[in-house]
Design a protein around this motif. Sequence first.
Motif: not given
Length: 217
Positions: A96, A100, A104
């Motif tokens: 996870e 992410e 980003e």
Amino acid sequence: MINLNFNQTEESDLKILCLGAHCDDIEIGCGGTILKLIEEYSNITVYWVVLSSSEKTAQEAMLSSNTFLKEVSNKKVIIKNLEGGLLYFQGKELHEFFEELKQEFSPDIIFTHHRQDKHQDHRLISDYTWDTFRNHLILEYEIPKYDGDLGLPNLFVHLDEAVCRRKIKYVMDAFPTQNNKQWFTEETFRSILRIRGIESSSPSHYSEAFHCRKIVF
């Protein structure tokens, strides 16, 4: 010897992602190269990510990252508190986090662990790096240790004496919790820089070395 240079101008920017399983990995593996890139690029962005830490080592890692990146205005330091040595059992959180991170930040260069590193945490972070970032330049750094797994790197970054001294001083000053380890010495860090300097015919006698598996001209 083939020299590869980016199309660099005074206005060039460079986005770097540094990944380390443990709190001193980035500094040991590619700290000199980071210092050199900071000197050469005026517009530089650095994401500095450490995946495992304790309360004490997290403090050390934050001090160290701030020292190495003190000349960088655009930076983000992430120090997670996953349990070192057991990262394989924390795969869901790692997956996870990497997903992410991919959304980003899209770096120009990624520094991560060597795929053939004998430390299980190091190999896992290397695997996650390659699984997550499919269209990026990935350079795998090396960590000297008991296992004797340094290998045969194929990409070298020449470092002058001043950068080598700074790298070693920053590492030694930042991580007092590691001083009880017999390998954690100035001699160790300088020796590997010197050996890689010999292998790459460095004019300054010193180099950091990396494994580069894929590159596009």
